[in-house]
Design an enzyme around this catalytic site. Structure first.
Site: not given
Ligand SMILES: NC(=O)c1ccc[n+]([C@@H]2O[C@H](COP(=O)([O-])OP(=O)(O)OC[C@H]3O[C@@H](n4cnc5c(N)ncnc54)[C@H](O)[C@@H]3O)[C@@H](O)[C@H]2O)c1
Length: 716
Positions: A68, A116, A119, A139
């Protein structure tokens, strides 16, 4: 073309396979707001189009998606909780939309697929990676848990145990390790990646790969019976409690979330993840850790810029082969800059080289380097007793004994030997750079280059600009430090420079506590366990060396007489006078021995307490808060003074200096982040209660003004 955005595009291949390529204008792909909304629109376009039989995700760059966009985090996380929840839900709806497409989906993963990015590939049915892939969910390093479904899909793909390990450590997996745990289905050579992904998609279309079953697994409860689940979660909980500790709540939130969602289907499980994510996003720990990430980027950016204005450094020299010189030689050689290590003492040269070999051997044992690399590094350190070998170097780092006269003559000598363009630096920890510059004919090519001990482990280098130092010199030294793998911060000259200038007031706060009756062990315990320092002040003094500390304290007192000189003998004097120099001679505040396994052990004995009676003036009992306030306030206020006086350029650089140079607790982010978190008005009010302890506890006028007008240092 089915879709064309700024950061990604979708094309339909002839056999009904749509290919979505992430290819943002910058150097990497990341999930910023724009990319997420383009992904959403692209998925809608794919759904609306006839004839799509499968989707392949790929990257147009040499890395997939780095994660991200962290630069957007702090702003986003300030949203009120309901809005933040809506943001998380909206982002997740995109990943679920990808997962729910009515045909098979395949990811072609090259380079990083982190956060991300990881993911995103978990939302597809099949994952094929090339040998360059590095996949993970880092994270927790930012005080968060994965927020785009990582805690839900990963355990359902690779099993709860593997997933919890990956998520709670934040480590990434290389392609082979990812294959082993089942995070990817195949690993191929980079040039075969796209073709392999297309082949997998065709197999899935042809029904040869049961993509529906894989998808169903991701959308249902975890496959763990009650007993297995009990074992798994109990083990993970115990491990995380021991490793992450109370100051870092994210890993435990991940484990608890995975456990709570174990019996749930995807959407319910995602709701649990959202709650955990939002709770963490609002913590001071996440703000501090994200702040550190952003500050680190700032330092890297400055170093990169400096690189453009720097002279080439092909060969270096270090003068002095002691603790620091040996470390500097190792660090330079192992990062690709050959270095001459000069001493006046043959023994010291041998010692310096054997220290370097020890470090390399450890890496060899761990499989981090091979024999050839080790030999290469050792060949890059050339020991010498004569200045002759130093003639053609581009940079000199002086690291001889901390004595102004010796340093002055060594600097003058070396200036007479090196070429006109060579840069000369000193690793002094206390002597003014402006004073040392007086021994040089060309002071513009001179500055401080202050490493920390042990050099190979401590990330910080303070680059100290003297009044005559040229910009070119600073840029070159910054670039050399960065090439050595260090984080350089540029500071202006003053006694103690930045890091030691703010450390010694902290030690003075400690001495005053001892004077007033505090037990040094109790102080260490509070500062380690509650505040989070790797070592409390007494232990740190022992490690630094009481003699070194004693000497530096005198330098600081001379430099800042009104704040730092002392009228009475203090705890450090007591240790020094009794030749308790700390770890180096086996006793200081603590006594150092070896345990049965030969590991160093520290112990507080009655002798220290007996000796300290000479300086204890009262019998005080101090609460943890008082201990923290009385030791930290002098450091905090001195740090602010350094900013106000222009010794450091920004709160960001100061905080990184403290975290990287002293091990300031990362979850607190540094002094300025700490002030912003506690509130400057509160800090001022607390300091006022201690003002009677001396000038070190008295806040500056600017602090008072800023507190009154509600300003913060980070302006966030
Ligand atoms: N030890 C630390 O924690 C630390 C941290 C940061 C900076 N420093 C600074 O680094 C410098 C070196 O410290 P150290 O701890 O490595 O000291 P050290 O005593 O371990 O090593 C000093 C070395 O310099 C050599 N030397 C003396 N005169 C010399 C000369 N004329 N030419 C060449 N070599 C000469 C000595 O033989 C010795 O090997 C000092 O300025 C110190 O303040 C030390």
């Amino acid at each position: 073309m089915l879709y064309q955005g700024e950061n990604l595009k979708v094309a339909l291949e002839s056999d009904g396979i749509a290919v979505l390529t992430f290819d943002a204008p910058g150097s990497v792909n990341k999930f910023d707001r724009q990319t997420l909304s383009e992904l959403d629109a692209a998925l809608d376009a794919i759904s609306a189009s006839q004839g799509v039989k499968a989707l392949v995700l790929a990257s147009g760059k040499d890395t997939f998606i780095v994660g991200a966009d962290i630069t957007e985090f702090l702003e986003t996380f300030k949203l009120p909780e309901p809005e933040l929840l809506a943001w998380v839900q909206k982002a997740n709806a995109i990943f679920s939309k990808l997962e729910d497409l009515p045909f098979p989906t395949v990811s072609a993963v090259n380079g990083f697929a982190l956060g991300g990015g990881c993911e995103c590939i978990l939302a597809t049915d099949i994952r094929v990676a090339d040998a360059t892939a590095k996949i993970g969910l880092p994270e927790v390093k930012l005080g968060l848990i994965p927020g785009f479904g990582g805690t839900v899909r990963l355990p359902r793909v690779i099993g709860a145990d593997n997933a919890m390990e990956l998520i709670t450590t934040g480590k990434d997996n290389r392609a082979d390790a990812a294959l082993k745990v089942g995070l990817v289905d195949a690993v191929v050579a980079p040039e075969k990646l796209f073709e392999a992904a297309l082949t997998m998609a065709s197999s899935a279309i042809a029904g040869k790969l049961d993509w529906q079953a894989r998808r169903a697994d991701k959308q249902s409860a975890l496959k763990l019976d009650k007993l297995e689940a009990g074992m798994s979660f109990a083990t993970a909980t115990a491990m995380v409690a021991a490793q992450a500790g109370k100051h870092y709540p994210a890993p435990m939130t991940a484990v608890k979330g995975i456990e709570a969602a174990a019996r749930m289907g995807r959407d319910e499980a995602l709701a649990i993840e959202h709650q955990g994510f939002i709770k963490l996003a609002k913590t001071d720990v996440a703000t501090a850790l994200i702040g550190i990430f952003l500050n680190d980027q700032l330092i890297k950016g400055k170093a990169k810029k400096a690189g453009k204005a720097a002279h080439a450094i092909d060969k270096a020299a270090v003068l002095g082969a002691g603790i620091m010189g040996g470390g500097i030689a190792y660090q330079s050689a192992s990062t690709g800059t050959p270095i001459i290590m000069k001493d006046i003492n043959d023994k010291a040269l041998h010692l310096g080289l054997s220290e370097a070999s020890k470090l390399l051997n450890k890496q060899l044992e761990r499989g981090k380097i091979n024999g050839a690399k080790m030999a290469g590094v050792l060949n890059n350190i050339v020991p010498s007793l004569s200045y002759d070998s130093v003639k053609d170097v581009n940079i000199v780092v002086e690291a001889v004994v901390e004595n102004p006269k010796v340093k002055a003559s060594v600097l003058a000598e070396v200036e007479g030997v090196v070429g006109q363009d060579a840069i000369i630096t000193s690793n002094t920890s206390t002597i003014s750079i402006n004073q040392l510059a007086q021994s040089l004919k060309k002071p513009e090519r001179f500055c401080g280059m202050h490493f920390f001990n042990p050099v190979h482990r401590m990330p910080l280098v303070e680059v100290i600009r003297g009044e005559h130092t040229s910009d070119e010199t600073v840029a070159t030294v910054v670039a050399y430090a960065a090439k050595m793998g260090k984080s350089p911060i540029v500071v202006n000259d003053c006694p103690g420079f930045f890091v030691n200038r703010v450390l010694f007031p902290y030690f003075q706060g400690f001495s005053l506590l001892v004077r007033d009756g505090a037990d040094f062990q109790a102080v260490d315990k509070v500062m380690e366990k509650q505040f989070g320092w790797p070592m409390g002040p007494a232990y740190l003094l022992d490690v630094v060396g009481i003699d070194t500390g004693h000497h530096a304290q005198a330098v600081m007192a001379e430099g800042f007489p009104t704040r730092m000189s002392k009228t009475d003998k203090d705890a450090i004097d007591v240790m020094f006078e009794n030749q308790r120099f700390g770890q180096k001679n086996g006793k200081g505040f603590y006594v150092y021995t070896e345990d049965k396994r030969g590991k160093p052990k520290k112990e507080a004995t009655a002798e220290s307490y007996e000796l300290l009676k000479a300086v204890v003036k009262a019998q005080g009992e101090f609460s943890p808060d008082e201990i923290i306030n009385r030791t930290m306030l002098p450091m905090i206020i001195e740090t602010v003074r350094c900013l106000e006086e222009g010794i450091i350029n920004s709160p960001a650089e100061a905080d990184m200096g403290l975290v990287y140079g002293l091990g300031f607790p990362p979850f607190r982010g540094g002094v300025f982040r700490y002030i912003d978190t506690v509130g400057l008005d509160k800090i001022v009010a607390i300091a006022d209660q201690y003002a009677h302890l001396g000038e070190l506890y008295q806040v500056t006028d600017t602090m008072r003004e800023m507190a009154a007008s509600g300003k913060t240092y980070y302006g966030q």
